[in-house]
Design a protein around this motif. Structure first.
Motif, PDB file in Angstrom:
ATOM      1  N   ARG A   1       0.875  -1.170   0.000  1.00 13.95           N
ATOM      2  CA  ARG A   1       0.000   0.000   0.000  1.00 13.95           C
ATOM      3  C   ARG A   1       0.914   1.222   0.000  1.00 13.95           C
TER       4      ARG A   1
ATOM      5  N   THR B   1       8.454  -2.176   4.059  1.00 12.56           N
ATOM      6  CA  THR B   1       7.799  -3.316   3.419  1.00 12.56           C
ATOM      7  C   THR B   1       7.448  -4.384   4.444  1.00 12.56           C
TER       8      THR B   1
ATOM      9  N   ARG C   1      16.695  -7.288  12.341  1.00 12.21           N
ATOM     10  CA  ARG C   1      18.089  -6.887  12.583  1.00 12.21           C
ATOM     11  C   ARG C   1      18.133  -5.495  13.197  1.00 12.21           C
ATOM     12  N   THR C   2      17.368  -4.569  12.600  1.00 15.96           N
ATOM     13  CA  THR C   2      17.331  -3.212  13.148  1.00 15.96           C
ATOM     14  C   THR C   2      15.893  -2.874  13.501  1.00 15.96           C
TER      15      THR C   2
HETATM   16  O1  N01 Z   1      13.556  -2.000   2.636  1.00 15.88           O
HETATM   17  P1  N01 Z   1      14.465  -1.390   3.800  1.00 15.88           P
HETATM   18  P2  N01 Z   1      11.974  -1.926   2.435  1.00 15.88           P
HETATM   19  N1  N01 Z   1      19.705  -9.914   7.359  1.00 15.88           N
HETATM   20  O2  N01 Z   1      15.839  -1.322   3.214  1.00 15.88           O
HETATM   21  C1  N01 Z   1      16.677  -5.901   6.688  1.00 15.88           C
HETATM   22  C2  N01 Z   1       9.781   2.150   0.008  1.00 15.88           C
HETATM   23  N2  N01 Z   1       8.513   1.559   0.354  1.00 15.88           N
HETATM   24  O3  N01 Z   1      11.627  -2.729   1.247  1.00 15.88           O
HETATM   25  O4  N01 Z   1      18.086  -2.102   8.773  1.00 15.88           O
HETATM   26  C3  N01 Z   1      18.693  -9.451   8.098  1.00 15.88           C
HETATM   27  O5  N01 Z   1      13.897  -0.181   4.353  1.00 15.88           O
HETATM   28  C4  N01 Z   1      17.064  -4.508   7.069  1.00 15.88           C
HETATM   29  O6  N01 Z   1      17.781  -4.505   8.271  1.00 15.88           O
HETATM   30  P3  N01 Z   1      18.887  -3.339   8.539  1.00 15.88           P
HETATM   31  C5  N01 Z   1      10.185   3.112   1.123  1.00 15.88           C
HETATM   32  O7  N01 Z   1      10.817   4.219   0.584  1.00 15.88           O
HETATM   33  C6  N01 Z   1       7.446   2.315   0.177  1.00 15.88           C
HETATM   34  O8  N01 Z   1      11.267  -2.213   3.701  1.00 15.88           O
HETATM   35  O9  N01 Z   1      19.708  -3.261   7.272  1.00 15.88           O
HETATM   36  N3  N01 Z   1      17.982  -8.380   7.804  1.00 15.88           N
HETATM   37  C7  N01 Z   1      15.697  -3.856   7.137  1.00 15.88           C
HETATM   38  O10 N01 Z   1      15.050  -4.164   8.319  1.00 15.88           O
HETATM   39  C8  N01 Z   1      11.120   2.243   1.896  1.00 15.88           C
HETATM   40  O11 N01 Z   1      11.992   2.914   2.749  1.00 15.88           O
HETATM   41  C9  N01 Z   1       6.236   1.839   0.495  1.00 15.88           C
HETATM   42  O12 N01 Z   1      19.639  -3.821   9.692  1.00 15.88           O
HETATM   43  C10 N01 Z   1      18.298  -7.726   6.675  1.00 15.88           C
HETATM   44  C11 N01 Z   1      14.973  -4.532   5.971  1.00 15.88           C
HETATM   45  O13 N01 Z   1      15.645  -5.755   5.725  1.00 15.88           O
HETATM   46  C12 N01 Z   1      11.811   1.506   0.782  1.00 15.88           C
HETATM   47  O14 N01 Z   1      10.768   1.166  -0.112  1.00 15.88           O
HETATM   48  C13 N01 Z   1       6.090   0.578   1.041  1.00 15.88           C
HETATM   49  C14 N01 Z   1      19.335  -8.158   5.840  1.00 15.88           C
HETATM   50  C15 N01 Z   1      15.022  -3.724   4.705  1.00 15.88           C
HETATM   51  O15 N01 Z   1      14.393  -2.496   4.912  1.00 15.88           O
HETATM   52  C16 N01 Z   1      12.520   0.255   1.174  1.00 15.88           C
HETATM   53  O16 N01 Z   1      11.724  -0.423   2.140  1.00 15.88           O
HETATM   54  C17 N01 Z   1       7.198  -0.200   1.221  1.00 15.88           C
HETATM   55  C18 N01 Z   1      20.058  -9.297   6.231  1.00 15.88           C
HETATM   56  N4  N01 Z   1      21.094  -9.757   5.516  1.00 15.88           N
HETATM   57  C19 N01 Z   1       8.425   0.300   0.853  1.00 15.88           C
HETATM   58  N5  N01 Z   1      19.408  -7.314   4.786  1.00 15.88           N
HETATM   59  C20 N01 Z   1       5.107   2.712   0.217  1.00 15.88           C
HETATM   60  O17 N01 Z   1       4.240   2.835   0.967  1.00 15.88           O
HETATM   61  C21 N01 Z   1      18.446  -6.396   4.976  1.00 15.88           C
HETATM   62  N6  N01 Z   1      17.781  -6.641   6.113  1.00 15.88           N
HETATM   63  C22 N01 Z   1       5.085   3.483  -1.019  1.00 15.88           C
END
Ligand code: N01
Length: 544
Positions: free
Chosen positions: A66, A199, A219-220
């Motif tokens: 969303r 996400t 992780r965070t």
């Molecule tokens: O990705 P993220 P996202 N082992 O990079 C973890 C847009 N968006 O897809 O923080 C374990 O923010 C990582 O942990 P850490 C929006 O701009 C928009 O959620 O690296 N964990 C983190 O918790 C957003 O900011 C909408 O320690 C691992 C997660 O994965 C952008 O997309 C909706 C790992 C990644 O979080 C990205 O969001 C959704 C590992 N090896 C997204 N590697 C709208 O509403 C990564 N992680 C439009």
């Protein structure tokens, strides 16, 4: 077709020839096509990897997907006809509704006839002798054009972490950014979600409700504000229809491009009691408006700590198990220094009996096994793993195109130490190439539509200027680019953004240079772009 292109090119290449090629058929590519074809009257064509329009909203079909910009702001603003002909159903539009909207817009503007679908670009190289960009697709297509415009989005290159053993896993695994169109059936399954960014925070409550058991691997720890999504009332829909011009003006005049103004008060201008009241009201209202209650949330560390403390306290109030609450509230960065998520029932999900939380800070993942995820403390048996692990943001989608400019210069090499551009729109050595919402522009720090429309309109006028000047190429200068990079860094350093490890800095992808990629502050940026334009495209050189 432009006179200067066709005679030369017709003899020199077997490629399908256009004045302009656009890569990507999301919000940006669609509007760019409309602008070039229907306003400028040149031949333009879009190459799109998917088999439909939509971009981000074509690929990101994960459960709970969303938008967290409000629906009346997350749509094209350039056409009153499009605005008046569409009605959003909820405060925040769901992925299927946005995809329907984009198809509505594509059909209204008759765009699909000039889009080649299932055409994944694998290379784009500039031929100086011909003054043409040659673009090739995975499917064997060969296209050429004088102008090349990337409309590939900032978050379209999935980041799949390299965790040992993934090929051993006997269950199914998915990345949220490449979700199967037929959906995933979680019923009766033990599911693991890795990642708690925007996400993961959207997906986790939906997966928890559908699965037999969910294990979240965090992780965070992250902040999240309730979205308070709800159906739109008839009164609100009427208000939008009748006041759209005013809403548009607000979006274009605020730092993040959202349809509300940022309060002109410091966190410390009000008493503790008053501040709590303001925060509580914003929490109840929901969504990203909370960030706009004070002007110094992202510029003053102490102010940020106050907001952060309020949001951490909320986690403790919602999550009943104190051990889980402590892990979730152990947040190591200031609020909104990473992209702030909004949610529907995220923290509440941890009160369900079928949801477990694993703190990867205390027990890192060692490997994926045939039957689940093994951390340093034990093994978690799973049938499905969902990687909500984000994207190789901003530069990743451009590198995937294998862009080569003058003398075969690869963009990937030029940006080895981090992206450098002028206005986020052009790069030295890459004539006639424009990057919509490229690094060095506000892009992901705004409601994307505002940034996209601004870039498309600027690029269109710029190309019109090139054509009217009988010029062959437009290219930024080294001096302008260097000065711009200095400006972007200086603006970022006035904020708290560089204080944490976010994807804004490339910190989520191992080995990626740590460089703050977007530029904070939409209105100042837009003014600078206007100044460049009205000063004869200062910082660009035209060759005739
Ligand atoms: O990705 P993220 P996202 N082992 O990079 C973890 C847009 N968006 O897809 O923080 C374990 O923010 C990582 O942990 P850490 C929006 O701009 C928009 O959620 O690296 N964990 C983190 O918790 C957003 O900011 C909408 O320690 C691992 C997660 O994965 C952008 O997309 C909706 C790992 C990644 O979080 C990205 O969001 C959704 C590992 N090896 C997204 N590697 C709208 O509403 C990564 N992680 C439009």
């Amino acid at each position: 077709m432009l006179d200067a292109v066709s005679p030369l090119a017709a003899t020199s290449t077997e490629a399908k020839l256009y004045d302009a090629l656009i890569i990507g058929a999301g919000f940006a590519g669609m509007y760019q096509l409309h602008s070039l074809r229907d306003r400028l009257g040149i031949s333009a064509h879009v190459l799109e990897a998917g088999d439909g329009v939509g971009g981000t909203w074509y690929w990101n079909r994960y459960p709970g997907a969303r938008c967290d910009s409000e629906s009346h702001s997350y749509c094209y603003h350039f056409s009153d006809e499009l605005v008046q002909g569409w009605e959003w159903s909820e405060r925040y539009p769901s992925q299927p509704e946005i995809l329907r909207y984009l198809n509505y817009a594509a059909d209204k503007l008759d765009l699909k006839r000039d889009i080649t679908f299932k055409a994944r670009v694998v290379s784009a190289s500039y031929d100086e002798g011909e003054n043409l960009w040659h673009v090739r697709t995975e499917q064997g297509g060969h296209y050429a054009a004088r102008f090349l415009i990337t409309a590939v989005g900032c978050l379209s290159s999935a980041n799949l972490p390299k965790i040992d053993g993934i090929s051993d896993f006997q269950g199914k695994w998915y990345h949220t950014g490449e979700w199967p169109h037929e959906g995933v059936d979680f019923s009766g399954k033990r599911v693991g979600v890795i990642g708690t960014g925007s996400t993961g925070i959207q997906a986790i409550p939906v997966v928890a409700a559908a699965a037999k058991h969910l294990t979240v691997f965090q992780r965070t720890a992250n902040y999240s504000i309730p979205a308070r999504n709800a159906p739109l009332t008839d009164d609100f829909k009427k208000y939008v229809r009748e006041n759209f011009a005013e809403i548009r003006d607000v979006m274009r005049s605020t730092v993040n491009g959202h349809p509300w103004r940022i309060a002109d008060r410091s966190v410390f201008d009000v008493s503790d009691e008053e501040r709590d009241k303001i925060f509580e009201m914003a929490w109840e209202k929901g969504g990203l408006r909370l960030r706009a209650e004070f002007r110094d949330v992202l510029t003053n560390e102490e102010a940020n700590e106050v907001v952060s403390a309020f949001l951490k306290k909320k986690i403790g109030q919602i999550v009943k198990d104190p051990a889980k609450a402590a892990i979730l509230a152990d947040i190591d960065h200031g609020f909104a220094t990473k992209r702030p998520p909004i949610d529907t029932g995220y923290f509440e999900t941890y009160n369900r009996d079928n949801v477990a939380l694993v703190n990867l800070r205390a027990e890192p993942i060692e490997r994926i096994t045939a039957t689940g995820v093994k951390t340093s403390k034990g093994e978690y048996p799973l049938d499905i793993i969902v990687f909500a692990t984000g994207f190789d943001a901003m530069t990743g989608p451009l590198f995937n195109l294998n862009i080569a400019g003058r003398n075969g210069l690869a963009l990937r090499d030029v940006w080895r130490e981090g992206p450098r551009s002028y206005l986020g729109l052009q790069v030295v050595g890459f004539p006639n190439l424009f990057t919509i919402t490229g690094p060095g522009s506000p892009s992901v720090l705004t409601n994307m539509i505002v940034s996209i429309e601004h870039h498309v309109e600027w690029i269109t006028r710029c190309m019109q200027h090139v054509v009217a000047s009988n010029a062959q190429t437009i290219e930024t200068t080294q001096q302008a680019q260097d000065a711009w990079v200095t400006h972007v860094n200086a603006v970022a350093d006035m904020t708290l953004f560089p204080s944490c490890n976010s994807w804004y800095l490339g910190a989520n992808v191992p080995g990626k240079p740590r460089v703050f990629m977007p530029l904070p502050g939409f209105p100042d940026y837009a003014q600078r772009c206007s100044d460049v334009e009205s000063n004869d495209y200062r910082g660009f050189e035209l060759t005739r």
